[in-house]
Scaffold this motif. Structure first.
Motif, mmCIF file in Angstrom:
data_model
loop_
_atom_site.group_PDB
_atom_site.id
_atom_site.type_symbol
_atom_site.label_atom_id
_atom_site.label_comp_id
_atom_site.label_asym_id
_atom_site.label_seq_id
_atom_site.Cartn_x
_atom_site.Cartn_y
_atom_site.Cartn_z
ATOM 1 N N UNK A 44 0.831 -1.213 0.000
ATOM 2 C CA UNK A 44 0.000 0.000 0.000
ATOM 3 C C UNK A 44 0.861 1.258 0.000
ATOM 4 N N UNK A 45 2.168 1.071 0.121
ATOM 5 C CA UNK A 45 3.118 2.174 0.078
ATOM 6 C C UNK A 45 4.491 1.631 -0.252
ATOM 7 N N UNK A 46 5.486 2.485 -0.435
ATOM 8 C CA UNK A 46 6.847 2.010 -0.677
ATOM 9 C C UNK A 46 7.345 1.185 0.514
ATOM 10 N N UNK A 52 5.405 9.672 7.351
ATOM 11 C CA UNK A 52 4.991 10.791 6.513
ATOM 12 C C UNK A 52 3.506 11.035 6.757
ATOM 13 N N UNK A 53 2.952 12.015 6.075
ATOM 14 C CA UNK A 53 1.528 12.284 6.199
ATOM 15 C C UNK A 53 0.691 11.119 5.669
ATOM 16 N N UNK A 54 1.215 10.399 4.678
ATOM 17 C CA UNK A 54 0.491 9.258 4.123
ATOM 18 C C UNK A 54 0.541 8.055 5.061
ATOM 19 N N UNK A 55 1.683 7.878 5.712
ATOM 20 C CA UNK A 55 1.872 6.753 6.644
ATOM 21 C C UNK A 55 2.558 7.307 7.892
ATOM 22 N N UNK A 56 1.772 7.579 8.912
ATOM 23 C CA UNK A 56 2.265 8.306 10.081
ATOM 24 C C UNK A 56 3.422 7.621 10.789
ATOM 25 N N UNK A 57 3.444 6.303 10.792
ATOM 26 C CA UNK A 57 4.549 5.568 11.421
ATOM 27 C C UNK A 57 5.414 4.843 10.394
ATOM 28 N N UNK A 62 7.375 -5.021 3.730
ATOM 29 C CA UNK A 62 6.399 -5.481 2.749
ATOM 30 C C UNK A 62 5.471 -4.356 2.289
ATOM 31 N N UNK A 63 5.779 -3.141 2.682
ATOM 32 C CA UNK A 63 4.947 -2.011 2.295
ATOM 33 C C UNK A 63 3.646 -1.925 3.069
#
Length: 272
Positions: A44-46, A52-57, A62-63
């Motif tokens: 769901x992400x790199x 980041x704002x997209x992934x707070x932690x 495995x993304x």
């Protein structure tokens, strides 16, 4: 029921602990609504992306979104810690009451057997038992509860030794009350204070023990978002993506500290 402000004045530590544990319970219970992603969804992400704002932690190798996994991981702890502690309390309290009430050779036999069990570290006993029984959530609950029982039994026995000599117990005997009714209806309610303190202590240990078993691969199995398992699977990333390890480790510490504050606060209230 005391208000939060009055409880704060009597025991600030207890209040903070209740808030910490309460926050964890509410977040875990509402995980499907508060977690931004599914806990096992990959890509769901790199991979190993920094917070980041997209992934707070951040994300793991495995993304997967770490925040979502930490939130859902609280549900496993919410199931294992209270259930195993309750099992340990039931068995330990019963053994302690029987030992204190009967005395003599039965007391000596029960205590010496429990001492033999307590001679082994808790984690070692749990490892041996789970190696024999196999890894599953139910087995983790059973093993932790049984390992905690001897420790709780000693607390229950120490508290009950004073109570069984009191006149109300003798009066219950003279009324013809049954053996277990005297133990559970007359004696047990009068030792609930020490048992509450011991229970909250064991809750913290149950969180830590279940995380340790998960770290060693004998607890909840992948791809479940268990905190101990998350630390184990991401420990190789400690130097390159430390957030993958620190997030679940801090969650474990947060809950254990919360239960520790509650147990200390209850102990202080008992002495007031």
């Amino acid at each position: 029921m005391p208000s939060l402000s009055s409880l704060w004045r009597r025991s600030p530590g207890l209040t903070v602990g209740l808030v910490m544990v309460g926050l964890w319970v509410v977040t875990a219970a509402l995980a499907p609504w508060v977690a931004p992603h599914a806990p096992t969804a990959m890509g769901i992400g790199p991979t190993t992306a920094a917070p980041s704002l997209a992934h707070w932690l951040g994300t793991d190798e495995y993304g997967r979104d770490i925040l979502s996994r930490v939130i859902y991981g609280g549900r496993y702890v919410l199931a294992i810690a209270p259930a195993s502690t309750l099992l340990g309390l039931v068995i330990g309290t019963l053994l302690g009451l029987i030992s204190a009430y009967n005395g003599r050779w039965l007391d000596e036999l029960i205590m010496r057997l429990l001492d033999a069990v307590m001679a082994f570290p808790i984690v070692v006993l749990a490892l041996l038992a789970l190696t024999a029984l196999g890894s599953s959530t139910l087995n983790v609950i059973l093993v932790i509860g049984l390992v905690f029982a001897p420790l709780i039994a000693r607390t229950a026995r120490a508290a009950a030794l004073t109570e069984v000599r009191k006149e109300y117990v003798e009066a219950a005997r003279l009324r013809g009350e049954g053996y277990f009714r005297v133990l559970m209806v007359e004696v047990a309610p009068n030792i609930r204070g020490p048992l509450m303190v011991e229970g909250t202590i064991r809750l913290g240990y149950a969180v830590f023990t279940s995380a340790t078993l998960g770290f060693l691969g004998l607890g909840v199995q992948p791809p479940a978002p268990d905190w101990g398992l998350m630390v184990a699977s991401s420990r190789s990333l400690l130097t390159t993506a430390p957030w993958a390890v620190l997030a679940p480790a801090m969650a474990i510490a947060f809950v254990v500290i919360g239960f520790s504050l509650i147990s200390d606060g209850l102990r202080d209230l008992e002495t007031q």
